[in-house]
Write an enzyme that holds these catalytic residues in place. Structure first.
Site, mmCIF file in Angstrom:
data_model
loop_
_atom_site.group_PDB
_atom_site.id
_atom_site.type_symbol
_atom_site.label_atom_id
_atom_site.label_comp_id
_atom_site.label_asym_id
_atom_site.label_seq_id
_atom_site.Cartn_x
_atom_site.Cartn_y
_atom_site.Cartn_z
ATOM 1 N N SER A 147 0.918 -1.264 0.085
ATOM 2 C CA SER A 147 -0.005 -0.165 0.040
ATOM 3 C C SER A 147 0.794 1.291 -0.064
ATOM 4 O O SER A 147 2.042 1.259 0.335
ATOM 5 C CB SER A 147 -1.061 0.092 1.112
ATOM 6 N N TYR A 160 -3.034 -1.649 9.602
ATOM 7 C CA TYR A 160 -2.885 -2.172 8.251
ATOM 8 C C TYR A 160 -1.543 -1.713 7.632
ATOM 9 O O TYR A 160 -1.048 -2.663 6.973
ATOM 10 C CB TYR A 160 -4.040 -1.137 7.492
#
Length: 255
Positions: A147, A160
């Site tokens: 990400s 995350y």
């Protein structure tokens, strides 16, 4: 003359979103597909039909990447599918795409939420790849999904992003350890993309969408096909000498 055998990729979490776009991009590039789903069987079968409409073979298999106890059985199902559907013992490329978002501040993140993120993104990627490794061709490819949040920080993404940072470190180790087999391993790190991820906030909130577009060099929020196309390019023959790299697909977000 012997016909060239089509390349075959396994894409996890391909019933929707980035996984679906990746699977279809690979099919358009001439690859056959094994796609996985956790609960969206109907959606996964629809993806299979779309791939078949492109003239490629495809198969959908259930998989919960958060449950490593099921990985041995999944690997056995993949092995059986390789033999019965493709008359071969190995596949060419693994795309570790399956994931789930979490929006919670550091102070409010629970241990259960942290463990769930770890099981899905880090432990799942680590041990699923380990179990499937004997089924990946020498000279094959692995693409792990990270990400943009490992480079830039937004409140609420700590757990995350920590797991995705671990995936990036794992990628470099895999590239080093699997190099003797000629297997290239890379990370694709999407920026903000218009999908149903985290409830579709980026896609459905015009104010947030415009805010992110204003932070992005190319002036818009990403689309699923932007990422699918990037993965397909990374798995193409022209990228056979790229390994151990983090490739951000964010349109130049927060440069």
């Amino acid at each position: 003359m012997t016909a060239t055998r089509p390349r075959l990729a396994l894409v996890t979490g391909a019933s929707r979103g980035l996984g679906r776009s990746t699977a279809l991009a690979l099919a358009r590039d001439g690859m056959d597909l094994i796609v996985t789903y956790r609960t969206g069987e109907a959606e996964a079968q629809a993806v299979v039909r779309e791939i078949q409409a492109l003239g490629r073979q495809a198969l959908a298999l259930p998989l919960d990447v958060a449950d490593s106890s099921g990985f041995d059985a999944f690997a056995a199902r993949v092995q059986a599918a390789l033999r019965t559907t493709w008359q071969r013992d190995r596949f060419d490329a693994l795309v570790n795409n399956a994931g789930a978002g979490l929006h919670a501040s550091f102070a409010e993140t629970t241990e259960a939420q942290f463990d769930e993120q770890m099981n899905i993104h880090l432990k799942g990627t680590f041990f699923l790849t380990q179990k499937l490794l004997p089924l990946i061709e020498d000279g094959g490819r692995i693409v792990n999904t990270s990400s943009g949040l490992t480079r830039f920080s937004f409140p609420g993404s700590a757990a995350y992003a920590v797991m995705k940072g671990g995936v990036e470190v794992l990628t470099r180790y895999l590239a080093k350890e699997l190099g003797p087999r000629g297997i290239a391993v890379n990370t694709v790190a999407p920026g903000a993309i218009e999908t149903d991820f985290r409830g579709g906030a980026v896609r459905d909130d015009p104010k947030l969408n415009a805010q992110i577009a204003g932070l992005t060099a190319l002036g818009r929020v990403g689309l699923p096909d932007d990422v699918g196309g990037a993965v397909a390019a990374l798995l193409s023959d022209g990228n056979r000498w790229v390994t151990g790299q983090r490739i951000e697909v964010s349109g130049g977000m927060l440069l």
